[in-house]
Design a protein around this motif. Sequence first.
Motif, mmCIF file in Angstrom:
data_model
loop_
_atom_site.group_PDB
_atom_site.id
_atom_site.type_symbol
_atom_site.label_atom_id
_atom_site.label_comp_id
_atom_site.label_asym_id
_atom_site.label_seq_id
_atom_site.Cartn_x
_atom_site.Cartn_y
_atom_site.Cartn_z
ATOM 1 N N SER A 31 7.149 -15.895 11.439
ATOM 2 C CA SER A 31 5.794 -16.401 11.289
ATOM 3 C C SER A 31 4.787 -15.303 10.995
ATOM 4 C CB SER A 31 5.368 -17.138 12.561
ATOM 5 O OG SER A 31 5.307 -16.235 13.648
ATOM 6 N N ALA A 32 5.250 -14.069 10.913
ATOM 7 C CA ALA A 32 4.342 -12.953 10.728
ATOM 8 C C ALA A 32 3.884 -12.857 9.284
ATOM 9 C CB ALA A 32 5.025 -11.651 11.130
ATOM 10 N N ALA A 33 2.580 -12.872 9.073
ATOM 11 C CA ALA A 33 2.039 -12.700 7.729
ATOM 12 C C ALA A 33 2.012 -11.224 7.371
ATOM 13 C CB ALA A 33 0.630 -13.284 7.663
ATOM 14 N N PRO A 34 2.086 -10.905 6.063
ATOM 15 C CA PRO A 34 2.064 -9.490 5.669
ATOM 16 C C PRO A 34 0.846 -8.764 6.206
ATOM 17 C CG PRO A 34 2.736 -10.863 3.836
ATOM 18 C CD PRO A 34 2.304 -11.804 4.932
ATOM 19 N N GLY A 35 -0.349 -9.338 6.055
ATOM 20 C CA GLY A 35 -1.550 -8.762 6.641
ATOM 21 C C GLY A 35 -1.891 -7.392 6.096
ATOM 22 N N THR A 36 -2.813 -6.730 6.779
ATOM 23 C CA THR A 36 -3.219 -5.381 6.412
ATOM 24 C C THR A 36 -3.170 -4.497 7.649
ATOM 25 O OG1 THR A 36 -5.529 -5.961 6.780
ATOM 26 C CG2 THR A 36 -4.702 -6.151 4.521
ATOM 27 N N ALA A 37 -3.090 -3.223 7.432
ATOM 28 C CA ALA A 37 -2.961 -2.270 8.531
ATOM 29 C C ALA A 37 -4.206 -2.285 9.405
ATOM 30 C CB ALA A 37 -2.709 -0.873 7.988
ATOM 31 N N THR A 38 -4.027 -1.862 10.657
ATOM 32 C CA THR A 38 -5.105 -1.784 11.628
ATOM 33 C C THR A 38 -5.054 -0.416 12.305
ATOM 34 O OG1 THR A 38 -3.624 -2.823 13.229
ATOM 35 C CG2 THR A 38 -5.168 -4.274 12.078
ATOM 36 N N GLY A 39 -6.061 -0.120 13.125
ATOM 37 C CA GLY A 39 -6.039 1.096 13.916
ATOM 38 C C GLY A 39 -6.074 2.360 13.078
ATOM 39 N N TYR A 40 -5.469 3.421 13.623
ATOM 40 C CA TYR A 40 -5.524 4.713 12.961
ATOM 41 C C TYR A 40 -4.791 4.739 11.620
ATOM 42 C CZ TYR A 40 -7.853 7.224 16.730
ATOM 43 O OH TYR A 40 -8.778 7.673 17.631
ATOM 44 N N ALA A 41 -3.897 3.796 11.368
ATOM 45 C CA ALA A 41 -3.237 3.736 10.067
ATOM 46 C C ALA A 41 -4.204 3.401 8.941
ATOM 47 C CB ALA A 41 -2.094 2.723 10.088
ATOM 48 N N THR A 42 -5.403 2.931 9.287
ATOM 49 C CA THR A 42 -6.401 2.648 8.252
ATOM 50 C C THR A 42 -7.175 3.899 7.854
ATOM 51 O OG1 THR A 42 -8.168 2.119 9.832
ATOM 52 C CG2 THR A 42 -6.701 0.325 9.162
ATOM 53 N N ARG A 43 -7.045 4.968 8.627
ATOM 54 C CA ARG A 43 -7.764 6.213 8.335
ATOM 55 C C ARG A 43 -6.983 7.056 7.333
ATOM 56 N NH1 ARG A 43 -10.901 7.284 13.010
ATOM 57 N NH2 ARG A 43 -11.689 9.127 11.920
ATOM 58 N N ASN A 44 -7.591 8.180 6.922
ATOM 59 C CA ASN A 44 -6.901 9.126 6.037
ATOM 60 C C ASN A 44 -6.489 8.477 4.716
ATOM 61 O OD1 ASN A 44 -5.782 11.759 5.521
ATOM 62 N ND2 ASN A 44 -3.737 10.899 5.893
ATOM 63 N N GLY A 50 4.028 -0.324 -0.205
ATOM 64 C CA GLY A 50 4.367 -0.520 -1.614
ATOM 65 C C GLY A 50 3.529 -1.552 -2.325
ATOM 66 N N ALA A 51 2.371 -1.910 -1.775
ATOM 67 C CA ALA A 51 1.524 -2.939 -2.370
ATOM 68 C C ALA A 51 1.240 -2.641 -3.837
ATOM 69 C CB ALA A 51 0.206 -3.039 -1.601
ATOM 70 N N SER A 74 9.276 9.394 -6.855
ATOM 71 C CA SER A 74 9.341 9.228 -5.398
ATOM 72 C C SER A 74 8.074 8.598 -4.831
ATOM 73 C CB SER A 74 9.587 10.585 -4.736
ATOM 74 O OG SER A 74 8.514 11.471 -5.029
ATOM 75 N N SER A 75 7.018 8.450 -5.641
ATOM 76 C CA SER A 75 5.773 7.834 -5.186
ATOM 77 C C SER A 75 5.477 6.498 -5.860
ATOM 78 C CB SER A 75 4.599 8.796 -5.420
ATOM 79 O OG SER A 75 4.455 9.080 -6.794
ATOM 80 N N THR A 76 6.365 6.018 -6.701
ATOM 81 C CA THR A 76 6.157 4.718 -7.345
ATOM 82 C C THR A 76 6.188 3.616 -6.295
ATOM 83 O OG1 THR A 76 7.222 5.493 -9.378
ATOM 84 C CG2 THR A 76 7.029 3.112 -9.069
ATOM 85 N N PRO A 77 5.158 2.794 -6.165
ATOM 86 C CA PRO A 77 5.132 1.761 -5.117
ATOM 87 C C PRO A 77 6.283 0.774 -5.240
ATOM 88 C CG PRO A 77 2.951 2.062 -6.073
ATOM 89 C CD PRO A 77 3.909 2.815 -6.946
ATOM 90 N N ILE A 78 6.826 0.366 -4.085
ATOM 91 C CA ILE A 78 7.912 -0.614 -4.081
ATOM 92 C C ILE A 78 7.892 -1.394 -2.777
ATOM 93 C CG2 ILE A 78 9.634 0.996 -3.126
ATOM 94 C CD1 ILE A 78 11.708 -0.407 -4.958
ATOM 95 N N ILE A 79 8.168 -2.684 -2.863
ATOM 96 C CA ILE A 79 8.332 -3.552 -1.703
ATOM 97 C C ILE A 79 9.792 -3.973 -1.640
ATOM 98 C CG2 ILE A 79 7.673 -5.734 -0.617
ATOM 99 C CD1 ILE A 79 5.006 -5.508 -2.147
ATOM 100 N N ILE A 80 10.463 -3.611 -0.557
ATOM 101 C CA ILE A 80 11.883 -3.947 -0.395
ATOM 102 C C ILE A 80 11.992 -5.051 0.644
ATOM 103 C CG2 ILE A 80 14.186 -3.076 0.133
ATOM 104 C CD1 ILE A 80 13.160 -0.269 -0.544
ATOM 105 N N GLN A 81 12.362 -6.249 0.199
ATOM 106 C CA GLN A 81 12.564 -7.383 1.096
ATOM 107 C C GLN A 81 14.009 -7.353 1.589
ATOM 108 O OE1 GLN A 81 11.511 -10.790 -1.312
ATOM 109 N NE2 GLN A 81 9.335 -10.567 -0.864
ATOM 110 N N VAL A 82 14.163 -7.367 2.904
ATOM 111 C CA VAL A 82 15.490 -7.199 3.501
ATOM 112 C C VAL A 82 15.878 -8.459 4.255
ATOM 113 C CG1 VAL A 82 16.926 -5.760 4.981
ATOM 114 C CG2 VAL A 82 15.013 -4.736 3.728
ATOM 115 N N GLU A 83 17.121 -8.885 4.081
ATOM 116 C CA GLU A 83 17.640 -10.034 4.810
ATOM 117 C C GLU A 83 19.080 -9.763 5.212
ATOM 118 O OE1 GLU A 83 17.863 -14.930 4.452
ATOM 119 O OE2 GLU A 83 17.549 -13.723 2.656
#
Length: 327
Positions: A31-44, A50-51, A74-83
Motif C-alpha cells: 500500500s506504500a505510495a512512491p511519495g517523495t523524500a522527507t527529513g535530511y534526505a531533502t537537503r544537499n 532514478g526519477a 554510472s549516473s544515468t537515472p534508473i528505476i528498478i522494480q523488483v519482485e
Amino acid sequence: MRRTVTRRLLAAVATAAVGAAIITLPTPHASAAPGTATGYATRNGGTTGGAGGQTVRATTGTAIHAALCGRASSSTPIIIQVEGTINHGNTSKVSGKSCNTAAGLIELKQISNVTIVGVGSGATFDQLGIHIREARNIVIQNVTIRNVKKSGSPTSNGGDAISMERNVRNVWVDHVTLEASGGESQGYDGLFDMKDDTQYVTLSYSILRNSGRGGLIGSGESDLSNSYVTFHHNLYENIDSRAPLLRGGTAHLYNNHYVRLNESGINSRAGAQAKVENNYFKDSRDVLGTFYTSATGYWQVSGNTFDNVTWSSPSNENRPAGPNPQS
C-alpha cells in the motif's frame, strides 16, 4: 550527567521534518505510495533516486546488477522494480562501464540516481544485504531484507541488512522491513549502518526487528564524519541495542515506536547530537542516553512517552537519560 544540546543542533533540526504528536505505524509494503523524500534526505540537493529514468523489472539479483550495468553511464537515472525472492543463488557479479558489482550481495558502488522498489507480490532479499558505497541519490522502497549473516553460511554484506560507507550522500530508505533472527552470536550484525562519511539520510515508515543491533552512525569513536540523518515513523521491535547508536553527527528522531529494546536504545555518544521528539517507548530498558563509553553525547527531548521503561544506575560508562529525561 545529562548534557544540554547546543544551539547548533537546534538550528540544524529546525529545517528538517517536524513530527506530529500522533504515532502512525508503518503500512504494509503493497500500500506504500512512491511519495517523495522527507527529513535530511531533502537537503544537499534532495533525494529523487532514478526519477525520470528508464523503468526496468528484475526478479533476480543478477538482473538488478545487469540493469545498473546496462545504463549509458554510472549516473544515468534508473528505476528498478523488483519482485520475488532475491538470494545468493540468483545474484552474481555483472561487469560494465556503468557499474561495479559483486556476487553475494546487491552492490550499489560508485553510482548515483537509482531507485530500487518492490512491486507486485513483493520483493524479499533473503540472506542477502544491500551495500551502498561511494554513491549518492539512492532510493530503496517497499522491500524486505532478512537474516543477513557475517558468520556461518551463507554470509553477505558483513552481516548488515543495509549498509552505507565511504562518501555516501542522499539516501532515502522507506517502507522497508529489516529483520534478523538473533544477535552477533547467531551470526548477525546491524540492520541499518552508516559509516565513513555518510550524510543526508532518511529512514521512514519502516520496521526493524528481532536483531541484536538496530544500526549505527559511525563505525568507531574516531569515525565522526557521518551526519544529518532522520528517523521517523519507524517501528523498532525486539532489538537489544543500537536503536540507533550515534557516534558524532546530528540526528532527528521523531514519531517512532519502540517496543522491547532489551539492553539500550538511542545511544548518543562521542559528541553526537540527537533531537528526540514525539516517540513512544514501551516495555524497554535504557531507551536514551550514553552507554558503554565515557565519550558522552547530547540529546534534546520533547513530547516522548515512556511506558514501562526501566533505567539503570549512572556510572562512568553508563549515563541513562532517565528516569526523568531532560535535554
